[in-house]
Design a protein around this motif. Structure first.
Motif, PDB file in Angstrom:
ATOM      1  N   LEU B  66       0.848  -1.183   0.000  1.00  0.00           N
ATOM      2  CA  LEU B  66       0.000   0.000   0.000  1.00  0.00           C
ATOM      3  C   LEU B  66       0.890   1.242   0.000  1.00  0.00           C
ATOM      4  O   LEU B  66       1.687   1.435   0.906  1.00  0.00           O
ATOM      5  N   HIS B  67       0.779   2.042  -1.056  1.00  0.00           N
ATOM      6  CA  HIS B  67       1.550   3.278  -1.201  1.00  0.00           C
ATOM      7  C   HIS B  67       0.543   4.389  -0.954  1.00  0.00           C
ATOM      8  O   HIS B  67      -0.355   4.607  -1.757  1.00  0.00           O
ATOM      9  N   THR B  68       0.635   5.081   0.168  1.00  0.00           N
ATOM     10  CA  THR B  68      -0.451   5.959   0.596  1.00  0.00           C
ATOM     11  C   THR B  68      -0.113   7.440   0.372  1.00  0.00           C
ATOM     12  O   THR B  68       0.603   7.764  -0.561  1.00  0.00           O
ATOM     13  N   ALA B  69      -0.623   8.309   1.213  1.00  0.00           N
ATOM     14  CA  ALA B  69      -0.350   9.749   1.092  1.00  0.00           C
ATOM     15  C   ALA B  69       0.845  10.129   1.959  1.00  0.00           C
ATOM     16  O   ALA B  69       1.239   9.382   2.859  1.00  0.00           O
ATOM     17  N   HIS B  70       1.411  11.286   1.698  1.00  0.00           N
ATOM     18  CA  HIS B  70       2.621  11.722   2.391  1.00  0.00           C
ATOM     19  C   HIS B  70       2.414  11.748   3.913  1.00  0.00           C
ATOM     20  O   HIS B  70       1.508  12.422   4.411  1.00  0.00           O
ATOM     21  N   GLY B  71       3.234  11.009   4.623  1.00  0.00           N
ATOM     22  CA  GLY B  71       3.185  10.994   6.087  1.00  0.00           C
ATOM     23  C   GLY B  71       2.108  10.108   6.681  1.00  0.00           C
ATOM     24  O   GLY B  71       1.973  10.033   7.907  1.00  0.00           O
ATOM     25  N   ARG B  72       1.351   9.411   5.837  1.00  0.00           N
ATOM     26  CA  ARG B  72       0.184   8.687   6.345  1.00  0.00           C
ATOM     27  C   ARG B  72       0.336   7.170   6.352  1.00  0.00           C
ATOM     28  O   ARG B  72      -0.671   6.453   6.447  1.00  0.00           O
ATOM     29  N   ALA B  73       1.529   6.675   6.283  1.00  0.00           N
ATOM     30  CA  ALA B  73       1.705   5.219   6.335  1.00  0.00           C
ATOM     31  C   ALA B  73       1.139   4.653   7.639  1.00  0.00           C
ATOM     32  O   ALA B  73       0.485   3.606   7.640  1.00  0.00           O
ATOM     33  N   VAL B  74       1.381   5.357   8.749  1.00  0.00           N
ATOM     34  CA  VAL B  74       0.955   4.832  10.057  1.00  0.00           C
ATOM     35  C   VAL B  74      -0.564   4.646  10.146  1.00  0.00           C
ATOM     36  O   VAL B  74      -1.019   3.559  10.494  1.00  0.00           O
ATOM     37  N   PRO B  75      -1.381   5.671   9.838  1.00  0.00           N
ATOM     38  CA  PRO B  75      -2.830   5.430   9.952  1.00  0.00           C
ATOM     39  C   PRO B  75      -3.345   4.329   9.021  1.00  0.00           C
ATOM     40  O   PRO B  75      -4.202   3.531   9.442  1.00  0.00           O
ATOM     41  N   PHE B  76      -2.840   4.264   7.793  1.00  0.00           N
ATOM     42  CA  PHE B  76      -3.285   3.181   6.899  1.00  0.00           C
ATOM     43  C   PHE B  76      -2.866   1.817   7.459  1.00  0.00           C
ATOM     44  O   PHE B  76      -3.647   0.867   7.484  1.00  0.00           O
ATOM     45  N   ALA B  77      -1.638   1.735   7.910  1.00  0.00           N
ATOM     46  CA  ALA B  77      -1.131   0.466   8.446  1.00  0.00           C
ATOM     47  C   ALA B  77      -1.899   0.075   9.708  1.00  0.00           C
ATOM     48  O   ALA B  77      -2.199  -1.108   9.936  1.00  0.00           O
ATOM     49  N   THR B  78      -2.227   1.080  10.523  1.00  0.00           N
ATOM     50  CA  THR B  78      -2.989   0.817  11.745  1.00  0.00           C
ATOM     51  C   THR B  78      -4.343   0.196  11.385  1.00  0.00           C
ATOM     52  O   THR B  78      -4.798  -0.761  12.029  1.00  0.00           O
ATOM     53  N   GLY B  79      -4.961   0.727  10.326  1.00  0.00           N
ATOM     54  CA  GLY B  79      -6.235   0.171   9.868  1.00  0.00           C
ATOM     55  C   GLY B  79      -6.115  -1.295   9.488  1.00  0.00           C
ATOM     56  O   GLY B  79      -6.965  -2.111   9.866  1.00  0.00           O
TER      57      GLY B  79
END
Ligand SMILES: Cc1ncc(C[n+]2csc(CCOP(=O)(O)OP(=O)(O)O)c2C)c(N)n1
Ligand code: SF4
Ligand code: SF4
Ligand code: SF4
Ligand SMILES: [Mg+2]
Lengths: 65, 273
Positions: B66-79
């Motif tokens: 999953l390649h997400t938005a800038h700085g947002r790896a943590v919230p996506f990964a948390t999901g």
């Protein structure tokens, strides 16, 4: 026991010519030939694998059978 | 024997886009070896990133990515981790992505101690966008936005993670390639939020603006500044000046893990009905 010589494969279509493998080989086995890394002195290779580990581009393989 | 990296690389994806000598490739190889050591199944492993050169990494790896938005790896990964706690969730990204725009997410993931592993490639700069200074750029160094020298002190990323509550924190370098996979293996095995900082090099936007004339000089710097934690114990403060500790810097196994705690909340809520 006779020492079996490793084989070093340089994949030119991946090599970006950064020199990391050449500069940090402890036995001065490699050299730059034009843009790419190349094997200069395979007899000196001790199969330490450092060149393969440090190549950022998946471009060098140390094959020890 | 030559390592078979191909088994975790998406077919046809090499050569990668990183510049000659960029350490991100060295870190990616370390991650692949770690995945191999742990025999991680592709369908049970999620690799999540934000934006940046470092964050391009998941595109090359053959697993759930999953390649997400800038700085947002943590919230996506948390999901992902909350929905599928049995998955191995690994985050990758740069110092800018993780400590500037994503810094808040980062500290709170540390605080929560959610069972994920975050690999941060710290090249001290925003590489992708042309070399703006990041919160990790050392004082005095030059970036496109600090042409007269950076007045800010840089973060000590590992200390930040420890202070915020991460329960496993390690540091390696792109020069010490051999150690990278070992640190990542330990981090993934750890139950809780684990952080692996890899000191990296960006010859293109950081090196040439500063005193490093080549990739080799940048690699030599990593070689010289790194001191293994064990060796540091026998060194004086004077000897440790300008050095950076490497290896496992912190580990604790007492703090509860977040998804397990959350499962208890669900049980309590069900019982209350
Ligand atoms: C919301 C938003 N702001 C800014 C950008 C521009 N941007 C893209 S990558 C990046 C910094 C990347 O730096 P880092 O995470 O250190 O990765 P590196 O390129 O150094 O590997 C920035 C500011 C963006 N893509 N999205
Ligand atoms: S395996 Fe070691 S000795 Fe042989 S070429 Fe590579 S770095 Fe040099
Ligand atoms: S380290 Fe890899 S990319 Fe760099 S010169 Fe050697 S083979 Fe080429
Ligand atoms: S700009 Fe820097 S970080 Fe980005 S690929 Fe090039 S060397 Fe790597
Ligand atoms: Mg960066």
């Amino acid at each position: 026991m006779e020492k079996k010589m490793p084989r070093i494969e340089i994949i030119e279509k991946y090599c970006k010519g950064c020199r990391i493998c050449v500069e940090f080989c402890p036995k001065d086995v490699l050299e730059m030939k034009g843009f790419y890394a190349s094997v200069k002195n395979i007899e000196a290779c001790i199969s330490c694998m450092q060149c393969e580990l440090r190549c950022p581009d998946f471009a060098i393989k140390v094959i020890t059978e | 024997m030559a390592y078979d990296y191909e088994k975790y690389i998406r077919p046809g994806k090499l050569p990668h886009i990183w510049c000659p000598g960029c350490g991100h490739g060295i870190v990616m190889k370390g991650l692949i070896r770690a995945m191999g050591t742990l025999n991680l199944k592709k369908e049970e492993t999620a690799l999540v990133s934000g934006i940046g050169c470092a964050s391009r990494l998941p595109g090359y790896i053959d697993c759930c990515t999953l390649h997400t938005a800038h700085g947002r790896a943590v919230p996506f990964a948390t999901g992902i981790k909350m929905a599928r706690p049995e998955m191995n969730v690994i985050l990758v990204g740069g110092d800018g992505d993780g400590t500037a725009i994503g810094g808040n997410h980062f500290i709170h993931a540390c605080r929560r101690n959610i069972d994920m592993t975050y690999i941060i490639m710290n090249n001290y700069i925003y590489g992708m966008t042309g070399g703006q200074f990041s919160p990790c750029t050392p004082t005095g160094d030059k970036a496109s936005t600090t042409p007269y020298g950076n007045p800010d002190p840089g973060f000590d990323l590992a200390k930040l993670a420890i202070g915020a509550g991460a329960t496993f924190v390690a540091r390696g370098t792109a020069f010490h390639a051999n150690q990278i996979d070992k640190l990542i293996v330990e981090a993934i095995q750890h139950k809780g939020f684990s952080v692996v900082e890899i000191l990296d090099d960006c010859p293109t936007t950081y090196g040439r603006r500063n005193k490093y004339k080549s990739v080799i000089e940048m690699m030599n710097r990593l070689k010289e500044i790194a001191v293994p934690v064990k060796a540091a114990e026998k060194m004086t403060a004077e000897q440790l000046k300008g050095k950076v500790l490497t290896g496992v810097l912190y580990k604790e196994e007492i703090k509860p893990e977040y998804t397990a705690e959350y499962a208890k909340v669900i049980e309590r809520a069900k019982a209350a009905k």
